[in-house]
Scaffold this active site. Structure first.
Site, short mmCIF file in Angstrom:
data_model
loop_
_atom_site.label_atom_id
_atom_site.label_comp_id
_atom_site.label_asym_id
_atom_site.label_seq_id
_atom_site.Cartn_x
_atom_site.Cartn_y
_atom_site.Cartn_z
N ASP A 110 33.62 39.98 32.59
CA ASP A 110 34.40 38.88 33.17
C ASP A 110 34.84 37.82 32.16
OD1 ASP A 110 35.54 37.47 35.30
OD2 ASP A 110 33.76 36.24 35.58
N HIS A 119 27.29 40.48 39.44
CA HIS A 119 27.72 39.53 38.42
C HIS A 119 27.23 38.13 38.83
CE1 HIS A 119 30.18 38.18 35.12
NE2 HIS A 119 30.71 37.25 35.89
ZN LIG Z 1 31.91 35.51 35.62
#
Ligand SMILES: [Zn+2]
Length: 1004
Positions: free
Chosen positions: A376, A264
């Site tokens: 996220d 990520h």
């Molecule tokens: Zn993030």
């Protein structure tokens, strides 16, 4: 084995495991090094132009965000020929190693105080084929994986960076390294503390506590340590003992885990965006190297913007990625340009995220990605399922709702149903993490936690170091290999996420459904923090659509396609899920501010390019709804009342603006529709809708409230529910009211407040014929850890209120009967919210405020916050925003609440001069009154018009679409403008809409 003896052995094994890295290097030597430091990145090609000085272990070299080129020289002795070599490099920051051709090949990172095992300092160089002198180039950055980690409650605790720690090379004792990994996996079966699986979630040991198998495994571990006896030469023998345990196969019924390498990379967060360019290079270079070593390994990455960073800055690396993509071992993920915020970005902006994202992947790689990948993002709007589907995706992946503060989300695999009824198959990786580590205890947590594990025999694991990028290290892959068929563990295999998501399709009919928004019960402050960024984002979103319509009304040969493409991409980047929400550091916002300014100024230039020089002023209503309001003409006194039809332009040579006013003694603003009265304390004490003679308030309103705002964690992100108990007494007082003044066109009064150390000024304005009472507000905000809200106690009772969201609205309960409703004490709105009963109600419109609550009869809106982390000075300074109260009779849809909010947000374009023959070539005739022409632009890939129409009232809608020559046919298509979904029709085509349906057409 007694419990005490078990604990004794556990401690011994743990300490042994922690000591093993001391043995990784044999015959270790120290590099000779020289360094050249710069304040920002310098390209590889320019590195030789810098001044270098000698460097050695222990020397400091730079401060936060400094950059350096480090030149390393060493010599492989003759005796090392054909033996494996390893480097141990720790430069007190992040680093990227380049090969002799100047192509990055591997990355290092020194620290993360968040997760210890994220450190990466060993580089397996491979075999020493040619002994003798060698050299290396390393680009270093003086920042940790997470920039500089800080906690406002513990200001001294931060990452350590900017000094050289290790510059070593030696022979690689592979067997010791492998022993450490064997141990790690077996220790994780028994849930040792502080191993790679230790993320703080409930421990999931593979065997019952005190069971025979647990004790047997501890005995095996202990025997291996005995065997090692402090001598690395014994590693192979010790491993042979552990093999006994590692070769015990998994249960036949064990679940399968598809493991995909993941990194990520936040496009901007605790580091500036320019560092994300290098983070992408570091991550991708390392993953390409691992792919060479592990032929089954598959890595995936989202965000076309990051691929563009690589294409522009590291072309050779980009070619290697392309090759792996073509082989199917590198998976392109997600449809959006960046993993964008889905609370705040407008409906059209989200469509453009897909449009530009998917076009990039198709143009560059010839691949259409079919999933939306947002692990996220801080909540997902109920408008999304339709947009996802019509942008050509049918699967959605996130895990963020596992972060909920109050309620555990009941599903991991489900059908997510949006406001229009579209259903999208959605999956939450049940490890509750996108930085998984492929250790048994985490994998076991995943399969046990998986809500649908009674039906679906497999899960996915997104493993690798993330947030600050990185991806898996070798160790992760080695652990995955050891967990392929291991007793007490699900069966791990490397694979692609798209294939996994596709396989879920066969369970679709059995899956539970979740209707409406995926509300994240956390990070509620991100609806308010960094107010200026949110305001400019709103302005840019409106302006870009307005300018597109301006040019769509002309010969398409004049259409500034390249410039608009550039401007949209600037906006899309800044909608990244840590930028627009307000959770980034100050340097990120320095760039955002400039880029938003660039968009607004470039739009102004594009507008100015269309004017002629005559002495007049042209007003263009670019809304698909009528405009009615006052406009401020530059250089003229007073206000000009203006009424324009949808997409009407009008050129005026003289101005009717009026500034003659009479002063009144009272504090009353009144027109034919409304009567508003203020008290000496600056409160709105009465608001009457005159046609129904209804008092809309139950108590003084427009009441400003200042709260102490100190969430338990995540300063910029969170507003915790207890803030309501921390209102500061006597913090707000009215310092001045200028009595009302009124003219024939409008009336106004001014309120001034002192709020803590800040001041707020409001001009309250009511125009003739207007149904909204406008509060134009400026604030000089000098608070710390404070939340400013405004409240409106209404006389309305109803169980529900409506909130504007992307291309629609969402009904939410106003009570807190359940824990789910209680958690929604702060929710997202776009341009309005409305509380009404069947006779009428009160709408609150805004031009840039997103955090709102409607609790029982009180509407409250968050105006400003003042967190100190991660941006110490977030939001301090001058602010400007406007909100408006709009009492109405009947239903808010018929009362024109949405139209009024649209007018507040996008007043007519003002062009100083005449506008050469502007007429939008498309016109809607709507029968239901609810279908709106939202977008008219040039198609991305052809000389055609793209038209987007939306049913905005949440009911069946119908319209005719008319267009002018030279256009001849209209065809409905998907939002990507790629695939027709209907037959070509002629002008006047009649089209029907499902509730909230968004339809896109190509007109040629
Ligand atoms: Zn993030």
């Amino acid at each position: 084995m007694t419990e005490k003896e078990y604990q004794l052995q556990q401690t011994r094994v743990m300490k042994f495991y922690c000591r093993l890295p001391e043995y990784f290097l044999e015959d270790a030597r120290i590099f000779e090094g020289e360094i050249a430091v710069s304040t920002g990145p310098i390209a590889y090609e320019q590195r030789q132009s810098l001044r270098y000085e000698a460097i050695s272990e222990g020397m400091p070299w730079g401060k936060l965000w400094d950059s350096a080129w480090i030149h390393l020289a060493g010599e492989f002795p003759e005796s090392w020929k054909d033996r494996e070599v390893i480097f141990q490099l720790n430069v007190g920051g992040e680093g990227l190693l380049f090969d002799a051709q100047g192509v990055p090949f591997y990355s290092i990172t020194n620290t993360s105080s968040l997760v210890r095992h994220y450190r990466k300092e060993y580089v397996q160089f491979g075999s020493c084929t040619t002994p003798g002198k060698f050299e290396l180039w390393l680009e270093a950055a003086a920042n940790g994986l997470f920039g500089r980690e800080e906690d406002p409650d513990y200001p001294d605790q931060h990452g350590d960076f900017g000094s050289i720690r290790k510059l070593r090379y030696g022979l690689f004792r592979r067997e010791v390294w492998a022993l450490a990994l064997d141990l790690e996996v077996l220790m994780s079966l028994l849930h040792f503390p502080h191993t790679a699986g230790d993320f703080g979630f409930p421990e999931t040991p593979a065997f019952p506590e005190g069971s025979a198998r647990e004790k047997q495994l501890m005995r095996i571990l202990s025997r291996a340590v005995d065997c090692f006896a402090g001598n690395p030469e014994n590693a192979t023998v010790a491993r042979a003992i552990l093999a006994e345990a590692l070769q015990t196969p998994a249960l036949a019924s064990a679940m399968t885990v598809t493991a995909i390498g993941h990194a990520h990379i936040d496009t901007g967060w605790l580091w500036p965006v320019r560092e994300s360019v290098r983070k992408a290079a570091r991550t991708f270079a390392s993953q390409l190297m691992l792919m060479e070593r592990y032929p089954d390994y598959v890595f995936g990455a989202s965000q076309p913007q990051h691929y563009l960073f690589i294409k522009e800055n590291y072309p050779a690396l980009y070619e290697k990625i392309k090759q792996r993509v073509a082989e199917g071992r590198w998976e392109l993920q997600g449809g959006m340009w960046v993993e964008c915020d889905c609370n705040l970005a407008s409906g059209e902006a989200i469509i453009r995220q897909f449009l530009h994202g998917k076009n990039f992947f198709r143009d560059e790689f010839g691949i259409e990605v079919k999933n939306l990948w947002l692990p996220d993002v801080f909540g997902y709007s109920a408008a999304l399922p339709q947009i996802i589907r019509k942008c050509g995706c049918d699967r959605f992946l996130t895990q963020k709702l596992s972060w909920n503060q109050s309620n555990k989300f009941p599903h991991h695999c489900f059908r997510w149903i949006g406001i229009d009824g579209t259903s999208i198959l959605s999956f939450f990786p049940p490890e509750d993490n996108y930085n998984a580590t492929l250790v048994p205890e985490m994998l076991n947590y995943g399969v046990n936690n998986f809500s649908e594990n009674d039906t679906i025999p497999e899960i996915i694991s997104l493993f690798g170091i993330g947030d600050g990028g990185g991806g898996p290290k070798e160790e992760y892959l080695e652990r995955g290999i050891r967990c392929a068929n291991l007793e007490g563990c699900p069966k791990v295999r490397f694979g692609r996420a798209d294939e996994f998501l596709e396989r879920l399709g066969k369970y679709e009919k059995e899956l539970p459904a979740w209707h409406g928004e995926l509300y994240l019960e956390l990070h509620r402050g991100t609806l308010t923090t960094q107010a200026e960024v949110k305001r400019n984002n709103r302005r840019c979103e409106e302006m870009l659509i307005a300018v597109e319509k301006l040019y769509a009304g002309r010969d398409l040969k004049e259409y500034p396609a390249r410039e608009l493409d550039r401007l949209w991409k600037l906006l899309l980047l800044n909608q990244f899920h840590d930028i627009l929400p307000g959770s980034s550091i100050a340097p990120v916002y320095e760039r955002t501010r400039k880029e938003h300014q660039d968009i607004l100024e470039s739009c102004a230039k594009l507008m100015a390019a269309l004017k002629d020089k005559s002495d007049c002023m042209t007003f263009v209503n670019t809304l698909g709804t009528p405009y009615h309001g006052l406009v401020k003409v530059p250089g003229k006194e007073g206000w000009l009342p203006l009424t324009l039809a949808p997409h009407e332009s009008r050129t005026l040579h003289t101005f009717d603006s009026e500034n003659i006013v009479c002063l009144r003694e009272d504090r009353v603003l009144e027109n034919e529709f409304l009567r508003a009265e203020f008290s000496m304390a600056g409160e709105l004490v009465s608001l009457i809708e005159k046609s129904s003679n209804r008092e809309m308030l139950s108590a003084p309103a427009n009441v400003l409230k200042l709260y102490h705002d100190r969430p338990n964690a995540n300063d910029a992100w969170d507003i915790d529910s207890f803030y309501v108990n921390e209102e500061l007494a006597d913090a707000v007082w009215c310092t001045k009211i200028t009595p009302a003044k009124s003219g024939s066109l409008w009336s106004e009064l001014t309120l001034e407040f002192a709020i803590g150390d800040s001041t707020l000024r409001q001009t309250v304005r009511l125009a003739k014929g207007a149904k909204e009472l406008i509060f134009a507000t400026t604030v000089n905000w000098q608070e710390e850890h404070r939340l400013l809200r405004v409240e409106f106690p209404t006389s309305i009772h109803n169980g529900k209120a409506n909130f504007d969201i992307q291309y629609g609205f969402l009904e939410r309960p106003i009570h807190r009967n359940t824990s789910w409703e209680e958690a929604k004490f702060e929710v997202c709105q776009h341009q309005y919210c409305d509380l009404a009963d069947s006779a009428g109600g009160l709408a609150l419109l805004n031009d840039c405020k997103y955090g709102v609550s409607v609790h029982e009869n009180i509407i409250g809106m968050s105006l400003l916050r003042a967190p100190t982390y991660p941006d110490k000075t977030a939001d301090r300074g001058e602010h400007e925003f406007t909100y408006a109260l709009m009492p109405h009779t009947g239903d808010f849809r018929e009362a024109g609440v949405r139209e009024a909010a649209a007018s507040l947000n996008r007043p007519p374009l003002m062009i100083a001069g005449g506008l050469k023959a502007w007429k939008l070539p498309v016109k809607l005739e709507t029968f239901s009154g609810s279908v709106v022409l939202e977008v008219v632009k040039k198609a991305e890939k052809e000389d055609a018009l793209v038209v987007r129409c939306v049913e905005r009232h949440g009911r069946f809608g119908r319209c005719e679409i008319h267009f002018d020559a030279p256009y001849r046919t209209i065809t409905e298509c998907d939002m990507l403008e790629w695939n027709p979904v209907g037959k070509a029709m002629k002008s006047g085509a009649e089209v029907s809409f499902r509730p909230f349906e968004i339809k896109t057409f190509l007109i040629k």
